[in-house]
Design a protein around this motif. Structure first.
Motif, PDB file in Angstrom:
ATOM      1  N   HIS A 267      -0.071   7.326  -0.485  1.00  0.00           N
ATOM      2  CA  HIS A 267      -1.298   7.969  -0.992  1.00  0.00           C
ATOM      3  C   HIS A 267      -2.524   7.142  -0.638  1.00  0.00           C
ATOM      4  O   HIS A 267      -3.548   7.686  -0.181  1.00  0.00           O
ATOM      5  CB  HIS A 267      -1.195   8.151  -2.506  1.00  0.00           C
ATOM      6  CG  HIS A 267      -2.490   8.595  -3.136  1.00  0.00           C
ATOM      7  ND1 HIS A 267      -2.964   9.879  -3.015  1.00  0.00           N
ATOM      8  CD2 HIS A 267      -3.413   7.898  -3.874  1.00  0.00           C
ATOM      9  CE1 HIS A 267      -4.122   9.973  -3.651  1.00  0.00           C
ATOM     10  NE2 HIS A 267      -4.407   8.788  -4.180  1.00  0.00           N
ATOM     11  N   THR A 268      -2.456   5.836  -0.852  1.00  0.00           N
ATOM     12  CA  THR A 268      -3.596   4.966  -0.553  1.00  0.00           C
ATOM     13  C   THR A 268      -3.886   4.953   0.945  1.00  0.00           C
ATOM     14  O   THR A 268      -5.052   4.967   1.362  1.00  0.00           O
ATOM     15  CB  THR A 268      -3.314   3.540  -1.056  1.00  0.00           C
ATOM     16  OG1 THR A 268      -3.136   3.569  -2.476  1.00  0.00           O
ATOM     17  CG2 THR A 268      -4.463   2.601  -0.714  1.00  0.00           C
TER      18      THR A 268
ATOM     19  N   LEU B  65       0.835  -1.195   0.000  1.00  0.00           N
ATOM     20  CA  LEU B  65       0.000   0.000   0.000  1.00  0.00           C
ATOM     21  C   LEU B  65       0.872   1.247   0.000  1.00  0.00           C
ATOM     22  O   LEU B  65       1.778   1.394   0.825  1.00  0.00           O
ATOM     23  CB  LEU B  65      -0.922   0.002   1.214  1.00  0.00           C
ATOM     24  CG  LEU B  65      -1.908  -1.172   1.285  1.00  0.00           C
ATOM     25  CD1 LEU B  65      -2.679  -1.137   2.586  1.00  0.00           C
ATOM     26  CD2 LEU B  65      -2.865  -1.142   0.099  1.00  0.00           C
ATOM     27  N   SER B  66       0.594   2.166  -0.903  1.00  0.00           N
ATOM     28  CA  SER B  66       1.360   3.406  -1.002  1.00  0.00           C
ATOM     29  C   SER B  66       0.908   4.397   0.072  1.00  0.00           C
ATOM     30  O   SER B  66      -0.181   4.258   0.658  1.00  0.00           O
ATOM     31  CB  SER B  66       1.160   4.036  -2.383  1.00  0.00           C
ATOM     32  OG  SER B  66      -0.188   4.467  -2.534  1.00  0.00           O
TER      33      SER B  66
ATOM     34  N   GLN C  17      -5.586   8.189   1.654  1.00  0.00           N
ATOM     35  CA  GLN C  17      -6.889   8.263   0.987  1.00  0.00           C
ATOM     36  C   GLN C  17      -7.958   7.474   1.747  1.00  0.00           C
ATOM     37  O   GLN C  17      -9.096   7.940   1.900  1.00  0.00           O
ATOM     38  CB  GLN C  17      -6.768   7.727  -0.443  1.00  0.00           C
ATOM     39  CG  GLN C  17      -8.079   7.747  -1.226  1.00  0.00           C
ATOM     40  CD  GLN C  17      -7.939   7.078  -2.590  1.00  0.00           C
ATOM     41  OE1 GLN C  17      -6.949   6.399  -2.859  1.00  0.00           O
ATOM     42  NE2 GLN C  17      -8.916   7.282  -3.449  1.00  0.00           N
ATOM     43  N   PHE C  18      -7.596   6.303   2.222  1.00  0.00           N
ATOM     44  CA  PHE C  18      -8.582   5.452   2.900  1.00  0.00           C
ATOM     45  C   PHE C  18      -8.557   5.610   4.424  1.00  0.00           C
ATOM     46  O   PHE C  18      -9.324   4.944   5.115  1.00  0.00           O
ATOM     47  CB  PHE C  18      -8.369   3.994   2.494  1.00  0.00           C
ATOM     48  CG  PHE C  18      -8.855   3.700   1.102  1.00  0.00           C
ATOM     49  CD1 PHE C  18     -10.166   3.321   0.877  1.00  0.00           C
ATOM     50  CD2 PHE C  18      -8.007   3.838   0.015  1.00  0.00           C
ATOM     51  CE1 PHE C  18     -10.629   3.072  -0.401  1.00  0.00           C
ATOM     52  CE2 PHE C  18      -8.455   3.591  -1.278  1.00  0.00           C
ATOM     53  CZ  PHE C  18      -9.761   3.206  -1.479  1.00  0.00           C
TER      54      PHE C  18
ATOM     55  N   ALA D 285      -6.699   1.141  -5.851  1.00  0.00           N
ATOM     56  CA  ALA D 285      -5.301   1.487  -6.111  1.00  0.00           C
ATOM     57  C   ALA D 285      -4.896   1.151  -7.540  1.00  0.00           C
ATOM     58  O   ALA D 285      -3.988   1.773  -8.108  1.00  0.00           O
ATOM     59  CB  ALA D 285      -4.393   0.757  -5.122  1.00  0.00           C
TER      60      ALA D 285
ATOM     61  N   GLU E 122     -12.051   2.514  -9.199  1.00  0.00           N
ATOM     62  CA  GLU E 122     -12.527   3.289  -8.057  1.00  0.00           C
ATOM     63  C   GLU E 122     -14.003   3.075  -7.773  1.00  0.00           C
ATOM     64  O   GLU E 122     -14.518   3.561  -6.759  1.00  0.00           O
ATOM     65  CB  GLU E 122     -12.245   4.770  -8.295  1.00  0.00           C
ATOM     66  CG  GLU E 122     -10.749   5.070  -8.422  1.00  0.00           C
ATOM     67  CD  GLU E 122     -10.476   6.536  -8.668  1.00  0.00           C
ATOM     68  OE1 GLU E 122     -11.445   7.271  -8.971  1.00  0.00           O
ATOM     69  OE2 GLU E 122      -9.308   6.950  -8.563  1.00  0.00           O
TER      70      GLU E 122
ATOM     71  N   ILE F 134      -9.815  -1.746  -1.627  1.00  0.00           N
ATOM     72  CA  ILE F 134      -8.646  -0.856  -1.640  1.00  0.00           C
ATOM     73  C   ILE F 134      -7.672  -1.259  -2.743  1.00  0.00           C
ATOM     74  O   ILE F 134      -7.122  -0.404  -3.445  1.00  0.00           O
ATOM     75  CB  ILE F 134      -7.969  -0.866  -0.257  1.00  0.00           C
ATOM     76  CG1 ILE F 134      -8.911  -0.220   0.769  1.00  0.00           C
ATOM     77  CG2 ILE F 134      -6.632  -0.149  -0.283  1.00  0.00           C
ATOM     78  CD1 ILE F 134      -8.497  -0.436   2.198  1.00  0.00           C
TER      79      ILE F 134
END
Length: 627
Positions: A147-148, A144-145, A151-152, A271, A275, A267
């Motif tokens: 950003h992810t 998982l980045s 975001q979540f 990613a 979406e 998720i």
């Protein structure tokens, strides 16, 4: 909360509908109205119109119609009161105060939202702090980045029974218990529900945190891998879809919504660029969740693992959905390769592999048929009868009459082809070398018995044609047995004829003997009953298809006549409704008569073409002889 019509009219009057809709849909001026391609279904030519003066939108393609409140409910997935509150805030209006008890409940919900927002902030801060090192390493291993993660809203719940209570000490302990954050046990101090878990916020359509899901870092026996908040005044797991606030907006662009099995699947899909994905709350899809999905897309795509657990989950979703089916709304199913979840597949084969699967989903009907066909061995007649019973059990669960009828026909067609496959048959060459299957010359005993059994059943043109068609194509008898037996209820002579066809199906099997005309063996049908499936040398596939349609029309006709009589009886109590229903039914009856006429003309045209071919052939022979 009671809202007066006057207050609602005032609210609608303050909202410019085109301005509201233009936030997500590109409108073009069309005289006094606005037009666009409909956001509710795919189309190339605009058929969606917005009228500010009258305060409604309407699509002439899919018939979607409504005002500002409907728009907020359909396009943003908001409950009625939430839609009203959003619009009232924009219009600068105060929503009328509810009764005292409802006011206290609303105040408590507002306070609970504050509690959940504070808990989310604390979980996020814990993940970023020194105590969240292990959790950050776990998320990194999952690929998982940053950003992810942001975001979540990933967070971390320390393995401490009192840490959250101390962190949220500004809130009353009873609120923390009511929000599902603390567990209350008799004679013990309330303690944290989530401990030693990576945390994910669960949000409603307005992006407010209403619950949490937590996952342990290492799988351990006796410890649940995932843990959700319990049902609370904010959270009802049967009415909630994870990620709905993001997916609703994305699905308006894609025209699709993907239903995965869990949070991490959603998720991983997001990613990778998908979406428009949501997930239920660790349980089978509920009726309420299906309705939420249908607000976003007419045919949501259910994405399940390819193992047995995934297959069972797909069937549970199907069983929940069958009673809810309505025209244009269904489910589609994608089953991943065995042993892979969406994250595994995307990592191994890339997003294009997922896109390919999503582009070729299985229909709900295909799922029901394949599951019931493969769920148990089918070696004996009893096994096959069990398959039929299971299929019809699913059909009976469908509430919509037209869809139920179509499912019954399609599933029985598949069952008939599977349970009664055509026997091997030789071929002969007809005119022009085309290979056709024809029935053998039926024995005089069979002809005599069928004449005696049919009695007055042969007086009706369509009934006569269908019975003759089944005699000419005996491999179709069992395929249409249920429809014919149902039609024959209350008609002893027709029932006798159908029973005889069923009993004599083996004697009527097609074989390699010389072709004969049906008229040689059975009472000839009326001159007007000219159907392709009674035609000498007709294409077998076309004949069987036309015969199936004739059976369907034959079954539908008496049901229509009975419905017309029932509508006529309602004229005294409901003249307007009864008249409209009667007109609709009469129109369908005319469509049936028209289709029968088309089938008649089809046969006449085929005969004319055959005569023309024969004449051409004779001319060619004569010319060759002359040469």
């Amino acid at each position: 909360m009671a809202l007066s019509p006057q207050w609602l009219d005032e609210l609608k009057g303050r909202i410019t509908l085109s301005a509201l809709i233009q936030r997500t849909v590109k409108l073009q001026r069309a005289g006094r109205e606005w037009k666009a391609c409909c956001p509710f279904h795919s189309e190339k030519t605009p058929s969606f119109y917005v009228n500010d003066q009258k305060g409604f939108y309407h699509c002439f393609g899919c018939q979607q119609h409504g005002g500002a409140i409907d728009w907020m409910m359909e396009q943003h997935g908001l409950p009625f009161m939430d839609a009203v509150k959003e619009l009232a805030a924009e219009a600068g209006m105060e929503v009328p105060a509810p009764d005292p008890r409802a006011a206290r409940q609303a105040e408590r919900r507002a306070t609970l939202h504050d509690v959940m927002a504070a808990a989310q902030q604390w979980f996020v801060s814990e993940l970023a702090g020194p105590g969240g090192a292990q959790a950050r390493a776990y998320l990194e291993r999952r690929g998982l980045s940053d950003h992810t993660i942001r975001q979540f809203g990933f967070g971390w719940a320390p393995d401490d029974k009192q840490a959250l209570k101390k962190a949220l000490s500004d809130f009353d302990e009873r609120l923390l218990i009511e929000a599902g954050l603390l567990i209350e046990v008799e004679d013990k101090i309330p303690y944290s529900r989530f401990r030693g878990r990576v945390m994910l916020p669960i949000q409603d359509a307005r992006e407010r945190v209403i619950a949490f899901g937590g996952r342990i870092l290492q799988d351990r026996d006796g410890v649940a891998k995932y843990l959700n908040s319990p049902d609370t005044p904010l959270f009802d797991k049967g009415r909630t879809l994870y990620n709905i606030h993001r997916a609703a907006a994305a699905s308006r662009k894609t025209g699709r919504v993907i239903v995965a099995e869990g949070y991490m699947d959603v998720i991983a899909l997001a990613a990778a660029g998908f979406e428009d994905a949501v997930a239920p709350m660790g349980t089978a899809l509920t009726e309420q969740q299906v309705e939420l999905l249908w607000r976003m897309a007419d045919k949501p795509v259910l994405c399940f693992d390819g193992d047995k657990a995934g297959q069972r989950a797909a069937m549970r979703a199907a069983e929940r959905s069958l009673p809810l089916l309505r025209p244009g709304h269904s489910l589609q199913i994608v089953q991943l390769p065995t042993g892979l979840d969406p994250d595994d597949l995307i990592k191994r084969d890339g997003p294009k592999a997922m896109e390919k699967l999503l582009a070729e989903p299985k229909s709900l009907l295909d799922l029901v048929w394949q599951h019931e066909r493969d769920v148990a061995p089918l070696h004996s007649p009893e096994d096959k009868a069990g398959l039929k019973a299971r299929l019809l059990g699913h059909v009976d669960a469908i509430q919509h009459p037209d869809i139920r009828s179509l499912y019954r026909r399609e599933l029985l067609d598949r069952y008939g082809s599977f349970a009664f496959p055509p026997r091997p048959q030789r071929e002969f060459r007809g005119r022009g070398g085309f290979q056709r299957d024809v029935p053998q010359r039926t024995s005089p005993q069979v002809v005599s018995a069928l004449r005696q059994a049919s009695g007055t059943a042969f007086r009706d043109m369509l009934t006569t044609a269908v019975l003759h068609g089944l005699a000419r194509h005996p491999s179709e008898i069992h395929r249409h047995a249920d429809a014919m037996l149902g039609l024959a209820k209350g008609d002893a002579q027709l029932a006798q004829a159908v029973d005889f066809l069923l009993d004599s199906s083996q004697e009527l099997e097609p074989a390699a003997n010389s072709p004969i005309s049906v008229g040689d063996n059975l009472p000839p049908p009326p001159d007007k009953a000219r159907f392709s499936f009674l035609m000498e040398g007709s294409d077998p596939d076309d004949a069987r298809e036309d015969l199936a349609e004739a059976v369907a029309l034959l079954v539908e006709r008496p049901a229509l006549e009975a419905a017309i009589v029932a509508a006529t009886r309602r004229f005294d109590s409901d003249p307007e409704g009864a008249f409209a229903e009667q007109q609709r039914l009469r129109k369908r009856k005319l469509e049936i008569d028209s289709r029968l006429g088309q089938m008649t003309r089809k046969r006449a045209a085929a005969e004319a073409q055959e005569d023309n071919d024969a004449a051409t052939g004779d001319a060619e022979v004569a010319e060759q002889e002359t040469d």
